[in-house]
Design a protein around this motif. Sequence first.
Motif, short mmCIF file in Angstrom:
data_model
loop_
_atom_site.label_atom_id
_atom_site.label_comp_id
_atom_site.label_asym_id
_atom_site.label_seq_id
_atom_site.Cartn_x
_atom_site.Cartn_y
_atom_site.Cartn_z
N GLU A 78 40.98 45.56 32.73
CA GLU A 78 39.89 44.61 32.94
C GLU A 78 39.22 44.79 34.30
OE1 GLU A 78 41.10 40.51 32.29
OE2 GLU A 78 42.44 41.17 30.69
N GLY A 79 39.87 45.53 35.20
CA GLY A 79 39.31 45.76 36.53
C GLY A 79 39.54 44.61 37.49
N LEU A 80 40.56 43.78 37.23
CA LEU A 80 40.79 42.60 38.05
C LEU A 80 41.24 42.91 39.48
CD1 LEU A 80 42.47 40.16 35.52
CD2 LEU A 80 40.10 40.26 36.26
N PHE A 81 41.73 44.11 39.72
CA PHE A 81 42.21 44.44 41.06
C PHE A 81 41.20 45.28 41.85
CE2 PHE A 81 46.01 43.86 38.42
CZ PHE A 81 46.60 42.82 39.11
N LEU A 82 39.99 45.42 41.34
CA LEU A 82 38.99 46.28 41.99
C LEU A 82 38.15 45.58 43.03
CD1 LEU A 82 37.67 48.33 38.95
CD2 LEU A 82 39.34 49.02 40.67
N SER A 83 38.07 44.26 43.01
CA SER A 83 37.19 43.55 43.93
C SER A 83 37.71 43.63 45.36
CB SER A 83 37.03 42.09 43.51
OG SER A 83 38.27 41.43 43.59
N THR A 84 36.77 43.64 46.29
CA THR A 84 37.08 43.65 47.71
C THR A 84 36.78 42.26 48.26
OG1 THR A 84 36.44 45.96 47.85
CG2 THR A 84 36.59 44.75 49.92
N PRO A 85 37.74 41.61 48.91
CA PRO A 85 37.47 40.27 49.44
C PRO A 85 36.38 40.30 50.50
CG PRO A 85 39.59 41.08 50.23
CD PRO A 85 39.07 42.08 49.24
#
Length: 105
Positions: A70-77
């Motif tokens: 799902e790409g849930l770990f791709l975001s950068t805070p």
Amino acid sequence: IKLDQIVSNVEAILAVELLAAAQGVEFHQPLRPGRGVQDAIGKLRSRIPPIEEDRSLSGEIEVIRGMIREGLFLSTPAGSAAAKNSGARKKDSPRPGRREPGGKR
């Protein structure tokens, strides 16, 4: 077919590594990880509880594989060093933290 198998294997490896990393970080409480790691663990723990006893982890690994897909770990805070440094740099400007020839920053 071979590429599909490679992707599947990488998903499984990353799932196991994420689960192990979350457990490891939590063993070091009250120390706190950086914002990005903390965000990733928060996402993981929203679906996977901490491991408190020996048991099969195959179900958890499959859930984490789905999260990876799902790409849930791709975001950068926002506000992280990666987010701040993601903008384009001038070709001649040195990388942050690197010294120019001659010792200048």
